[in-house]
Design an enzyme around this catalytic site. Structure first.
Site, short mmCIF file in Angstrom:
data_model
loop_
_atom_site.label_atom_id
_atom_site.label_comp_id
_atom_site.label_asym_id
_atom_site.label_seq_id
_atom_site.Cartn_x
_atom_site.Cartn_y
_atom_site.Cartn_z
N ASP A 55 136.15 -10.25 24.24
CA ASP A 55 136.12 -11.48 24.77
C ASP A 55 134.31 -11.77 25.00
O ASP A 55 133.74 -10.63 25.05
CB ASP A 55 136.64 -11.75 26.20
CG ASP A 55 138.00 -12.08 25.99
OD1 ASP A 55 138.70 -11.75 25.18
OD2 ASP A 55 138.54 -12.49 27.29
N ASP A 56 134.02 -12.79 25.08
CA ASP A 56 132.52 -13.02 25.44
C ASP A 56 131.55 -12.81 24.24
O ASP A 56 130.24 -13.30 24.63
CB ASP A 56 132.13 -12.49 26.67
CG ASP A 56 133.11 -12.85 28.09
OD1 ASP A 56 133.92 -13.72 27.86
OD2 ASP A 56 132.80 -12.29 29.09
N HIS A 106 137.23 -19.33 23.39
CA HIS A 106 137.22 -18.62 24.47
C HIS A 106 136.47 -19.59 25.56
O HIS A 106 135.89 -19.25 26.43
CB HIS A 106 136.44 -17.30 24.57
CG HIS A 106 137.02 -16.60 25.99
ND1 HIS A 106 137.75 -16.48 26.58
CD2 HIS A 106 135.67 -15.77 26.59
CE1 HIS A 106 137.79 -15.98 27.89
NE2 HIS A 106 136.55 -15.53 27.85
N HIS A 110 132.67 -20.65 29.20
CA HIS A 110 133.26 -19.74 30.40
C HIS A 110 133.36 -20.41 31.73
O HIS A 110 133.03 -19.59 32.44
CB HIS A 110 132.46 -18.55 30.26
CG HIS A 110 133.50 -17.22 30.53
ND1 HIS A 110 133.82 -17.12 31.65
CD2 HIS A 110 134.20 -16.56 29.81
CE1 HIS A 110 134.66 -15.91 31.67
NE2 HIS A 110 134.95 -15.73 30.35
N HIS A 199 136.00 -6.24 26.44
CA HIS A 199 134.76 -7.36 26.17
C HIS A 199 133.72 -6.70 25.41
O HIS A 199 133.61 -5.78 24.98
CB HIS A 199 134.14 -7.61 27.58
CG HIS A 199 134.96 -8.38 28.61
ND1 HIS A 199 135.97 -7.83 29.20
CD2 HIS A 199 135.04 -9.52 28.84
CE1 HIS A 199 136.68 -8.71 29.98
NE2 HIS A 199 135.87 -9.92 29.63
#
Length: 361
Positions: A55-56, A106, A110, A199
């Site tokens: 993620d991210d 995503h 966020h 991540h």
């Protein structure tokens, strides 16, 4: 003349010796490459597939290193990108795809989406879809909500945009300061069809990749894609562990079959056909414990036709023909309350989804 001819002969002999030696080295190198390629092609995925997710991203400081390490270890993963990061680093999004990774949505910033209105959620998801499509030429089909938070409003927007919501089965805790060893240990819990949360931005997470790859190989598991229809990890082409060559593909079963809701100590079993071809199909079965933990499970069913299992992973089969019984293996029998595990199989015949019965012990 004789003295001058001798060095010339020696030089010719030396050149011949060097050429022969170099040819030998080249042959050995080519043989090594061939063997390595053969070994890579012969990966044993008999225990199924898992979903590695990051993620991210993308992040200029770490994404390239992450991609290079994944490729070096023969792994593919799903990258859930933040929209702003994707817009600011389109070349890194393209690099993800070029490295064989899958790209998911995503959100744009966020945020805590469950605290936002439908229109705000729509903006967060739609802008990210557009940024990734501009970078890669195609819009994502998968969406991971930030923090794993979801509600009916978010699910409605996801459905409007054609996105499949993907949470996770295992949390690596890399975001919470987990060490490389702890991340490796978390990945070691993965079972067929399951997904792990990691991540993009942590050096400890990248350092864990070689050990994760070795652990998966030791358990005959492979890194796969996440199915946009089931949300579970499957073979990279959507096929089964034996990589059949589909012809005249049929549509997967429109809906899974679910056993009655479990009571305390009970279990349910859900079968989903994830791929089909002329003369065969692949299905996954998810076993879920009821309101109490269970020590083991057995799933039974009868085929409606002449179907028969040709390969099974994540469970132990007994019986053949129309009546089938699959019980847990030693490593996936114990399930906590509401916890689940998955086994899968490839079968001969026309794709079918029979009624299942799950019994717990």
């Amino acid at each position: 003349m004789a003295d001058s001819a001798a060095p010339t002969a020696r030089r010719k002999g030396l050149r011949t010796t060097i050429a022969t030696a170099l040819a030998g080295v080249l042959t050995a190198a080519l043989a090594t490459v061939t063997l390595s390629a053969t070994a890579a092609q012969a990966a044993d995925c008999s225990a199924g597939y898992v979903g590695l997710t990051y993620d991210d991203g993308p992040n200029p400081s770490n994404t390239t290193n992450l991609l290079n390490t994944l490729k070096a270890n023969g792994l593919r993963a799903t990258m859930f990108n933040i929209g702003q990061n994707a817009q600011n680093n389109p070349s890194l999004v393209r690099a993800q795809v070029d490295a064989g990774m899958w790209v998911g949505n995503h959100s744009w910033t966020h945020p805590h989406l469950t605290q936002m209105s439908s229109s705000q959620i729509q903006s967060e998801l739609q802008r990210t879809q557009q940024a990734i499509q501009q970078a890669t030429g195609s819009a994502p089909k998968l969406f991971r909500p930030p923090y794993g938070e979801t509600n009916s409003t978010l699910k409605s927007v996801e459905q409007q945009l054609g996105l499949k919501e993907i949470i996770w089965d295992v949390d690596s805790q890399d975001w919470n300061g987990a060490s490389t060893a702890q991340i490796v240990q978390a990945a070691g819990q993965l079972q067929n069809g399951q997904i792990i949360l990691m991540h993009d931005q942590y050096a400890t997470t990248v350092a864990a990749i070689p050990q994760i790859a070795a652990n998966l190989r030791s358990r005959n598991l492979c890194a796969g894609m996440i199915s946009p229809s089931t949300g579970r990890a499957v073979a990279p082409d959507g096929g089964g562990p034996v990589s059949p060559s589909p012809s005249n593909p049929q549509s997967p079963s429109p809906s899974p079959t679910l056993t009655p809701p479990p009571g305390p100590g009970g279990c349910t079993a859900t079968m989903q056909t994830v791929n089909s071809w002329s003369g065969g199909f692949q299905s996954n079965v998810t076993v879920r414990a009821g309101s109490s933990a269970i020590r083991g499970w057995t799933v039974t069913w009868s085929w409606p036709g002449s179907q028969s299992i040709s390969q099974l992973w994540g469970g132990l089969q007994s019986g053949s023909g129309s009546a089938v019984s699959v019980r847990n293996e030693s490593w996936n029998g114990g399930l906590g309350a509401s916890a689940s595990t998955t086994f899968g199989f490839v079968a001969n015949g026309t794709a079918a989804t029979p009624t299942l019965t799950c019994s717990a012990s």
